[in-house]
Motif scaffolding. Structure first.
Motif, PDB file in Angstrom:
ATOM      1  N   SER A  53       0.826  -1.204   0.000  1.00 10.06           N
ATOM      2  CA  SER A  53       0.000   0.000   0.000  1.00 10.06           C
ATOM      3  C   SER A  53       0.863   1.257   0.000  1.00 10.06           C
ATOM      4  O   SER A  53       0.466   2.287  -0.572  1.00 10.06           O
ATOM      5  CB  SER A  53      -0.928  -0.008   1.214  1.00 10.06           C
ATOM      6  OG  SER A  53      -0.190   0.095   2.414  1.00 10.06           O
ATOM      7  N   TRP A  61      -2.538   5.109  -9.683  1.00  6.18           N
ATOM      8  CA  TRP A  61      -2.900   3.699  -9.829  1.00  6.18           C
ATOM      9  C   TRP A  61      -4.240   3.576 -10.542  1.00  6.18           C
ATOM     10  O   TRP A  61      -5.292   3.773  -9.949  1.00  6.18           O
ATOM     11  CB  TRP A  61      -2.954   3.028  -8.466  1.00  6.18           C
ATOM     12  CG  TRP A  61      -2.853   1.538  -8.521  1.00  6.18           C
ATOM     13  CD1 TRP A  61      -3.859   0.658  -8.687  1.00  6.18           C
ATOM     14  CD2 TRP A  61      -1.660   0.767  -8.418  1.00  6.18           C
ATOM     15  NE1 TRP A  61      -3.388  -0.617  -8.692  1.00  6.18           N
ATOM     16  CE2 TRP A  61      -2.031  -0.586  -8.525  1.00  6.18           C
ATOM     17  CE3 TRP A  61      -0.308   1.087  -8.243  1.00  6.18           C
ATOM     18  CZ2 TRP A  61      -1.101  -1.607  -8.455  1.00  6.18           C
ATOM     19  CZ3 TRP A  61       0.598   0.062  -8.169  1.00  6.18           C
ATOM     20  CH2 TRP A  61       0.212  -1.272  -8.286  1.00  6.18           C
ATOM     21  N   LEU A  63      -6.719   1.027 -12.429  1.00  4.08           N
ATOM     22  CA  LEU A  63      -6.961  -0.410 -12.534  1.00  4.08           C
ATOM     23  C   LEU A  63      -7.010  -0.886 -13.972  1.00  4.08           C
ATOM     24  O   LEU A  63      -6.755  -2.061 -14.251  1.00  4.08           O
ATOM     25  CB  LEU A  63      -8.280  -0.766 -11.827  1.00  4.08           C
ATOM     26  CG  LEU A  63      -8.310  -0.572 -10.313  1.00  4.08           C
ATOM     27  CD1 LEU A  63      -9.711  -0.850  -9.787  1.00  4.08           C
ATOM     28  CD2 LEU A  63      -7.299  -1.473  -9.621  1.00  4.08           C
ATOM     29  N   ALA A 273     -11.728   3.749  -2.738  1.00  9.52           N
ATOM     30  CA  ALA A 273     -11.197   2.596  -3.465  1.00  9.52           C
ATOM     31  C   ALA A 273     -12.248   1.890  -4.308  1.00  9.52           C
ATOM     32  O   ALA A 273     -12.004   1.580  -5.486  1.00  9.52           O
ATOM     33  CB  ALA A 273     -10.555   1.618  -2.484  1.00  9.52           C
ATOM     34  N   PHE A 277     -12.862   4.365  -7.293  1.00  9.53           N
ATOM     35  CA  PHE A 277     -11.711   3.682  -7.912  1.00  9.53           C
ATOM     36  C   PHE A 277     -10.457   4.555  -7.935  1.00  9.53           C
ATOM     37  O   PHE A 277      -9.651   4.484  -8.853  1.00  9.53           O
ATOM     38  CB  PHE A 277     -12.059   3.218  -9.333  1.00  9.53           C
ATOM     39  CG  PHE A 277     -13.229   2.286  -9.377  1.00  9.53           C
ATOM     40  CD1 PHE A 277     -13.120   0.979  -8.938  1.00  9.53           C
ATOM     41  CD2 PHE A 277     -14.474   2.733  -9.814  1.00  9.53           C
ATOM     42  CE1 PHE A 277     -14.208   0.128  -8.952  1.00  9.53           C
ATOM     43  CE2 PHE A 277     -15.566   1.891  -9.837  1.00  9.53           C
ATOM     44  CZ  PHE A 277     -15.445   0.584  -9.399  1.00  9.53           C
ATOM     45  N   MET A 279      -7.467   4.419  -6.361  1.00  7.94           N
ATOM     46  CA  MET A 279      -6.658   3.525  -5.547  1.00  7.94           C
ATOM     47  C   MET A 279      -5.453   4.235  -4.935  1.00  7.94           C
ATOM     48  O   MET A 279      -5.057   3.936  -3.806  1.00  7.94           O
ATOM     49  CB  MET A 279      -6.188   2.334  -6.389  1.00  7.94           C
ATOM     50  CG  MET A 279      -7.318   1.442  -6.856  1.00  7.94           C
ATOM     51  SD  MET A 279      -8.163   0.684  -5.439  1.00  7.94           S
ATOM     52  CE  MET A 279      -9.527  -0.140  -6.251  1.00  7.94           C
TER      53      MET A 279
END
Length: 310
Positions: A53, A61, A63, A273, A277, A279
Motif C-alpha cells: 500500500s 494507480w 486499474l 477505493a 476507484f 486507488m
C-alpha cells in the motif's frame, strides 16, 4: 563376497536413519515449525499488503492501465486538500476522544460491581459478554430500527409529551449515537479484561490500606488504579485502535451521513477505493491512518505505562 558387499551397502542407509536428533533438538524443531506457519500467514496477509500500500500511495494507480506512473506525494497533497477527507479525520478523532473513555469507564464500573457479587457472577458476566460476540451488522440495524423516526424511543418521547428527535438523521446527533452503539457492544470485552485484572490484585493490599484508615475511594485511587495500570494500558490501546478503524457500525447505521457527519476514515478509504476507484488516494489515506494508529499507540504506551511497586 559380492553378496556380503551388497548387504553391507544396503544396510548403510539404515545406519544413517538411526542417527536421529536428540529430544531437545526435536522439541525446538517442532516449536519453530509450528511458529513458522502463522508467521508466514501473518507476513503474507498483513505485512506485505501494508508495504504494498505504501507503493500504491506513491503512484497514479489506474486499474484499467498497465502503466502505474510514480507521482510522489501528489496523492497525499490531494487528500489534504479534500474537505471530505479532513472531515473524516475530525470524525475519527471524535470517535476516539468520546468512545475510548466511555467504553473503559463503563467496562470498569460493571467489573467493579460484578466483583462484589457472590452469586450469579458467571450469569451476569455471560449476559454482558453476549453483545460482544453478536454480529456487528445485527447490532447496528437494531440500533437503527430503535432510533428511526417512528422507532421505539420516539414513541416513548411522544408518550411523555416530548418532541420526537431525528437521532441518526441529525448531523449534530448521529455521531454520538453511533459511538453509543459501539460502546454498548464492546462493554462485555472491557468488563472481562478489567474483571480479570481486579481478581489478580492480592487482597492483602486492600487489608493494609484499610488498617491505615483508607476509605473506599482512597483504596480505589491508590491501590486499584495503580495495580490495574497494565490492564488500563492494554484496554486503552485496543479501544483506540478499534475506534480508529470504525467501519461496520458507521456503514450500517448511517453510511457516513448525514452530510458526512459520521464518516470515518476507514469508510472514506472504502469509498475512494471501491466506489470512485481512486486507488492511489485510498492507499495514501491508509498510510495516514496507519501512521495515526502507530503514533497514538506509542504515545499511549509512553504516557500511560507506569511501574508500580508496593
Amino acid at each position: 563376497m559380492e553378496q556380503l558387499e551388497r548387504l553391507g551397502t544396503e544396510r548403510q542407509p539404515a545406519v544413517f536413519f538411526k542417527k536421529r536428533l536428540g529430544f531437545r533438538k526435536q522439541r525446538y524443531l517442532f516449536i519453530y515449525s509450528c511458529l513458522l506457519i502463522p508467521l508466514l500467514f501473518f507476513l503474507c496477509i498483513r505485512i506485505l499488503p501494508i508495504l504494498y500500500s505504501f507503493n500504491i500511495s506513491l503512484r497514479e494507480w489506474d486499474l484499467l492501465s498497465e502503466q502505474k506512473p510514480f507521482v510522489g506525494l501528489q496523492n497525499f497533497i490531494t487528500l489534504f486538500h479534500d474537505p471530505v477527507f479532513l472531515q473524516s479525520i475530525h470524525n475519527t478523532l471524535v470517535y476516539v476522544a468520546i468512545g475510548v473513555p466511555g467504553q473503559l469507564l463503563a467496562g470498569l464500573i460493571i467489573a467493579l460491581l460484578l466483583q462484589r457479587l457472590n452469586r450469579s457472577r458467571g450469569l451476569f458476566r455471560t449476559i454482558y459478554f453476549i453483545p460482544y460476540v453478536t454480529s456487528v451488522v445485527a447490532v447496528s440495524w437494531v440500533f437503527r430500527w430503535i432510533l428511526m423516526k417512528n422507532g421505539i424511543i420516539n414513541a416513548l418521547l411522544l408518550h411523555v409529551g416530548l418532541e420526537p428527535q431525528l437521532f441518526l438523521g441529525s448531523p449534530s446527533q448521529s455521531i454520538y449515537w453511533v459511538i453509543a452503539s459501539i460502546i454498548w457492544q464492546s462493554i462485555g470485552f472491557q468488563m472481562l479484561i478489567f474483571l480479570t485484572g481486579l481478581e489478580s490484585i492480592p487482597s492483602m493490599y486492600y487489608d493494609a490500606a484499610a488498617i491505615d484508615g483508607a476509605g473506599p475511594w482512597q483504596r480505589f485511587r491508590h491501590v486499584t488504579v495503580p495495580l490495574l495500570n497494565p490492564v488500563i494500558v492494554f484496554s486503552v490501546i485496543i479501544a483506540s485502535i478499534s475506534f480508529l478503524q470504525s467501519f461496520a457500525q458507521v456503514l450500517n447505521m448511517t453510511s457516513g451521513g448525514p452530510l458526512n457527519s459520521t464518516l470515518s476514515m476507514v469508510l472514506h478509504i472504502y469509498n475512494l477505493a471501491f466506489k470512485h476507484f481512486k486507488m492511489g488516494e485510498a492507499a495514501a489515506a491508509t498510510v495516514v491512518l496507519f501512521s495515526m494508529i502507530l503514533l497514538l499507540s506509542l504515545l499511549q504506551l509512553k504516557v500511560l505505562n507506569k511501574k508500580v511497586d508496593y
